[in-house]
Design a protein around this motif. Structure first.
Motif, PDB file in Angstrom:
ATOM      1  N   ALA A   1       0.832  -1.205   0.000  1.00 44.99           N
ATOM      2  CA  ALA A   1       0.000   0.000   0.000  1.00 44.99           C
ATOM      3  C   ALA A   1       0.863   1.251   0.000  1.00 44.99           C
ATOM      4  O   ALA A   1       0.490   2.277  -0.579  1.00 44.99           O
ATOM      5  N   GLY A   2       2.028   1.169   0.656  1.00 43.91           N
ATOM      6  CA  GLY A   2       2.958   2.297   0.658  1.00 43.91           C
ATOM      7  C   GLY A   2       3.743   2.436  -0.620  1.00 43.91           C
ATOM      8  O   GLY A   2       4.479   3.409  -0.793  1.00 43.91           O
ATOM      9  N   LEU A   3       3.595   1.467  -1.521  1.00 43.56           N
ATOM     10  CA  LEU A   3       4.279   1.535  -2.808  1.00 43.56           C
ATOM     11  C   LEU A   3       3.347   1.964  -3.930  1.00 43.56           C
ATOM     12  O   LEU A   3       3.735   2.724  -4.810  1.00 43.56           O
ATOM     13  N   MET A   4       2.092   1.466  -3.902  1.00 50.48           N
ATOM     14  CA  MET A   4       1.211   1.652  -5.049  1.00 50.48           C
ATOM     15  C   MET A   4       0.064   2.607  -4.767  1.00 50.48           C
ATOM     16  O   MET A   4      -0.271   3.440  -5.599  1.00 50.48           O
ATOM     17  N   GLY A   5      -0.613   2.502  -3.595  1.00 51.25           N
ATOM     18  CA  GLY A   5      -1.712   3.406  -3.270  1.00 51.25           C
ATOM     19  C   GLY A   5      -2.996   3.130  -4.017  1.00 51.25           C
ATOM     20  O   GLY A   5      -3.842   4.002  -4.131  1.00 51.25           O
ATOM     21  N   SER A   6      -3.172   1.915  -4.520  1.00 47.46           N
ATOM     22  CA  SER A   6      -4.365   1.564  -5.285  1.00 47.46           C
ATOM     23  C   SER A   6      -4.841   0.187  -4.866  1.00 47.46           C
ATOM     24  O   SER A   6      -4.054  -0.769  -4.859  1.00 47.46           O
ATOM     25  N   SER A   7      -6.116   0.061  -4.512  1.00 45.04           N
ATOM     26  CA  SER A   7      -6.644  -1.224  -4.059  1.00 45.04           C
ATOM     27  C   SER A   7      -6.675  -2.256  -5.178  1.00 45.04           C
ATOM     28  O   SER A   7      -6.300  -3.416  -4.984  1.00 45.04           O
ATOM     29  N   VAL A   8      -7.106  -1.849  -6.353  1.00 44.44           N
ATOM     30  CA  VAL A   8      -7.189  -2.776  -7.483  1.00 44.44           C
ATOM     31  C   VAL A   8      -5.792  -3.231  -7.907  1.00 44.44           C
ATOM     32  O   VAL A   8      -5.543  -4.421  -8.119  1.00 44.44           O
ATOM     33  N   GLY A   9      -4.858  -2.297  -8.036  1.00 45.67           N
ATOM     34  CA  GLY A   9      -3.491  -2.643  -8.407  1.00 45.67           C
ATOM     35  C   GLY A   9      -2.831  -3.547  -7.381  1.00 45.67           C
ATOM     36  O   GLY A   9      -2.109  -4.493  -7.726  1.00 45.67           O
ATOM     37  N   GLU A  10      -3.086  -3.273  -6.105  1.00 45.21           N
ATOM     38  CA  GLU A  10      -2.520  -4.086  -5.038  1.00 45.21           C
ATOM     39  C   GLU A  10      -3.069  -5.506  -5.092  1.00 45.21           C
ATOM     40  O   GLU A  10      -2.325  -6.486  -4.966  1.00 45.21           O
ATOM     41  N   ALA A  11      -4.382  -5.635  -5.267  1.00 47.62           N
ATOM     42  CA  ALA A  11      -5.009  -6.958  -5.344  1.00 47.62           C
ATOM     43  C   ALA A  11      -4.481  -7.745  -6.528  1.00 47.62           C
ATOM     44  O   ALA A  11      -4.225  -8.951  -6.435  1.00 47.62           O
ATOM     45  N   ALA A  12      -4.305  -7.066  -7.663  1.00 47.13           N
ATOM     46  CA  ALA A  12      -3.821  -7.748  -8.864  1.00 47.13           C
ATOM     47  C   ALA A  12      -2.375  -8.215  -8.683  1.00 47.13           C
ATOM     48  O   ALA A  12      -2.031  -9.356  -9.020  1.00 47.13           O
ATOM     49  N   ALA A  13      -1.520  -7.336  -8.143  1.00 47.84           N
ATOM     50  CA  ALA A  13      -0.105  -7.672  -7.995  1.00 47.84           C
ATOM     51  C   ALA A  13       0.101  -8.791  -6.967  1.00 47.84           C
ATOM     52  O   ALA A  13       0.780  -9.787  -7.243  1.00 47.84           O
ATOM     53  N   LEU A  14      -0.489  -8.639  -5.789  1.00 50.73           N
ATOM     54  CA  LEU A  14      -0.292  -9.634  -4.740  1.00 50.73           C
ATOM     55  C   LEU A  14      -1.055 -10.924  -5.036  1.00 50.73           C
ATOM     56  O   LEU A  14      -0.584 -12.021  -4.713  1.00 50.73           O
ATOM     57  N   GLY A  15      -2.249 -10.797  -5.637  1.00 47.03           N
ATOM     58  CA  GLY A  15      -2.999 -11.994  -5.988  1.00 47.03           C
ATOM     59  C   GLY A  15      -2.255 -12.865  -6.974  1.00 47.03           C
ATOM     60  O   GLY A  15      -2.209 -14.095  -6.837  1.00 47.03           O
ATOM     61  N   GLY A  16      -1.639 -12.240  -7.975  1.00 47.31           N
ATOM     62  CA  GLY A  16      -0.882 -13.002  -8.957  1.00 47.31           C
ATOM     63  C   GLY A  16       0.296 -13.743  -8.355  1.00 47.31           C
ATOM     64  O   GLY A  16       0.667 -14.831  -8.810  1.00 47.31           O
ATOM     65  N   LEU A  17       0.901 -13.184  -7.303  1.00 47.22           N
ATOM     66  CA  LEU A  17       2.051 -13.822  -6.665  1.00 47.22           C
ATOM     67  C   LEU A  17       1.650 -14.841  -5.606  1.00 47.22           C
ATOM     68  O   LEU A  17       2.217 -15.941  -5.539  1.00 47.22           O
ATOM     69  N   LEU A  18       0.669 -14.487  -4.765  1.00 45.60           N
ATOM     70  CA  LEU A  18       0.387 -15.276  -3.572  1.00 45.60           C
ATOM     71  C   LEU A  18      -0.682 -16.349  -3.746  1.00 45.60           C
ATOM     72  O   LEU A  18      -0.612 -17.398  -3.101  1.00 45.60           O
ATOM     73  N   LEU A  19      -1.692 -16.103  -4.588  1.00 48.94           N
ATOM     74  CA  LEU A  19      -2.772 -17.082  -4.705  1.00 48.94           C
ATOM     75  C   LEU A  19      -2.270 -18.452  -5.174  1.00 48.94           C
ATOM     76  O   LEU A  19      -2.680 -19.479  -4.599  1.00 48.94           O
ATOM     77  N   PRO A  20      -1.399 -18.544  -6.182  1.00 51.80           N
ATOM     78  CA  PRO A  20      -0.890 -19.876  -6.545  1.00 51.80           C
ATOM     79  C   PRO A  20      -0.127 -20.546  -5.397  1.00 51.80           C
ATOM     80  O   PRO A  20      -0.235 -21.765  -5.197  1.00 51.80           O
ATOM     81  N   MET A  21       0.653 -19.765  -4.638  1.00 51.24           N
ATOM     82  CA  MET A  21       1.411 -20.323  -3.526  1.00 51.24           C
ATOM     83  C   MET A  21       0.470 -20.827  -2.432  1.00 51.24           C
ATOM     84  O   MET A  21       0.700 -21.894  -1.847  1.00 51.24           O
ATOM     85  N   MET A  22      -0.593 -20.075  -2.164  1.00 48.59           N
ATOM     86  CA  MET A  22      -1.544 -20.475  -1.126  1.00 48.59           C
ATOM     87  C   MET A  22      -2.289 -21.757  -1.506  1.00 48.59           C
ATOM     88  O   MET A  22      -2.499 -22.645  -0.669  1.00 48.59           O
ATOM     89  N   LYS A  23      -2.676 -21.850  -2.763  1.00 45.40           N
ATOM     90  CA  LYS A  23      -3.374 -23.064  -3.217  1.00 45.40           C
ATOM     91  C   LYS A  23      -2.442 -24.275  -3.166  1.00 45.40           C
ATOM     92  O   LYS A  23      -2.860 -25.386  -2.848  1.00 45.40           O
ATOM     93  N   GLU A  24      -1.166 -24.042  -3.441  1.00 46.39           N
ATOM     94  CA  GLU A  24      -0.200 -25.141  -3.462  1.00 46.39           C
ATOM     95  C   GLU A  24      -0.029 -25.775  -2.089  1.00 46.39           C
ATOM     96  O   GLU A  24       0.174 -26.993  -1.973  1.00 46.39           O
TER      97      GLU A  24
END
Length: 429
Positions: free
Chosen positions: A105-128
């Motif tokens: 949040a301190g880097l981007m300041g956007s909820s949609v951008g944050e969800a897209a960036a972190l979701g792309g990285l973390l969701l596959p790891m969490m499912k694994e």
């Protein structure tokens, strides 16, 4: 009468799924007809004036910086740093997702951008590691509301540009500690989720890996520190801070990490331009509506409607927040700020409510709306990235939304939770 015509027109056109920028133009045309001031040049002239606003220049810079960081390796380093900080705790990936949300949040300041960036990285790891898809998506989505609160927030920039006289620097600073408090509250929720669902995974690193992560993530972690420090101590304005963030991101991603080529930088620039154009179009059309709202004296009508509550600021804020929560469920954050901030500002001024404190509640409340159906934009981003059913995501998101609403009301009933840290950060001013 004009108030009900405006709200009725707004929701009528939204019900047909018309894009919000066109809805705002149609609302302006209806208000123009109602006022008897039919002039083809008023709407385009107001749109031009709305976009020609110096504080808004910070938005394309921060959007550009956020896109660079998402494409140039900073997102991955932030996640690794969060895993190093708290990953060894049971259910560590979920905790790391919340910590990553706070830092990102301190880097981007956007909820949609944050969800897209972190979701792309973390969701596959969490499912694994065996997380339920709905749970994994819920913790990512709930953390995304920190983007509008923790500085640098493009939504606070919009609020400061919409209401003249408000310092964007103070708006940034008032969101810092409440954003961290909300992040801690989400971690408490995850503590109980871990035990309910039986997650046992932990993340450990060797000594060499720890040093590598710390060295790699230092430039990413330093960016919000340097940015907020520069804004707070007057080294640069928020707009200049946006330019600093963009240049810093280019230098780090192209020269230090070397994960961003010149060709990719051009693609990132094009994406940032498209995002900025959408935001600025909404700003322009909302300004046209705002011009007619002012001419129709709708702020005065709202003041008259809520006038019995002016002597009771807490009750007044409670009623306003209920209204904002309901409208945040059907309309996105940006147009809500541009339309309703000028409507409510005279009312809270008359009631003697601190405008920065109100701005925090205002943006936080509408920020919760981005994860609330039926028009929660973050919900659809997370569902698209993680291939999650919307009903499954909403069901698992409920405890997180409840806690965020509780935090909203804690801030509402105890203003000092936000005002004391603001005064401390601003040196008592």
């Amino acid at each position: 009468m004009e108030l009900f015509i405006f709200l009725g027109t707004l929701f009528f056109f939204l019900a047909f799924g018309i894009p919000i920028c066109l809805v705002l133009v149609l609302c302006a045309m209806v208000l123009m007809w109602q006022s008897g001031m039919w002039d083809a040049m008023i709407i385009p002239g107001s749109m031009l004036d709305g976009a020609n606003n110096y504080p808004l220049m910070a938005i394309p810079f921060f959007v550009f910086a956020g896109e660079i960081m998402a494409a140039g390796g900073l997102s991955q380093r932030v996640v690794q740093l969060a895993q190093l900080m708290i990953g060894r705790v049971r259910g560590g990936l979920g905790y790391a997702a919340v910590v990553s949300s706070v830092i990102f949040a301190g880097l981007m300041g956007s909820s949609v951008g944050e969800a897209a960036a972190l979701g792309g990285l973390l969701l596959p790891m969490m499912k694994e590691v065996g997380y339920k898809p709905g749970r994994a998506g819920a913790v990512i989505a709930s953390g995304a509301i920190l983007g509008p609160i923790i500085p640098p927030s493009t939504n606070f920039i919009l609020l400061g540009a919409t209401i003249s006289g408000l310092s964007i620097t103070k708006l940034f600073m008032i969101g810092l500690f409440p954003g961290i408090f909300i992040g801690l509250a989400l971690m408490v929720v995850w503590f109980f989720v871990v035990r309910k669902d039986g997650y046992n995974e932990t993340i450990t690193f060797t000594r060499e890996e720890k040093w590598k992560i710390l060295i790699d993530s230092t430039p990413a972690f330093l960016m919000p520190v340097l940015l907020l420090g520069g804004i707070r101590f007057g080294i640069f304005t928020p707009t200049e801070g946006g330019a600093f963030a963009a240049i810093y991101a280019i230098i780090v991603c192209m020269l230090y990490y070397r994960e961003l080529s010149f060709r990719e930088l051009l693609r990132v620039s094009a994406r940032a331009a498209r995002t900025t154009s959408v935001v600025m179009l909404i700003v322009a059309t909302a300004t046209a509506v705002g011009w007619f709202i002012t001419i129709a004296q709708i702020p005065n009508q709202m003041t008259a409607l809520f006038s019995p509550l002016i002597d009771s600021p807490i009750l007044l804020l409670l009623c306003i927040n209920v209204f904002l929560f309901l409208i945040g469920m059907v309309m996105d954050l940006t147009p809500n700020i541009l339309i309703f901030a000028p409507v409510f500002y005279p009312l809270i001024t008359q009631a003697g409510i601190d405008p920065y404190y109100f701005g925090l509640l205002f943006v936080l409340n509408l920020g919760i709306g981005v994860i609330t159906p039926p028009v929660g934009t973050v919900l659809y981003v997370v569902c698209g990235i993680g291939n999650i059913k919307i009903t499954q995501l909403i069901r698992n998101l409920v405890p997180f939304i409840v806690v965020e609403v509780v935090m909203l009301f804690l801030l509402l009933f105890f203003p000092k939770l936000s005002l004391i840290p603001l005064n401390w950060l601003m040196g008592g001013n």
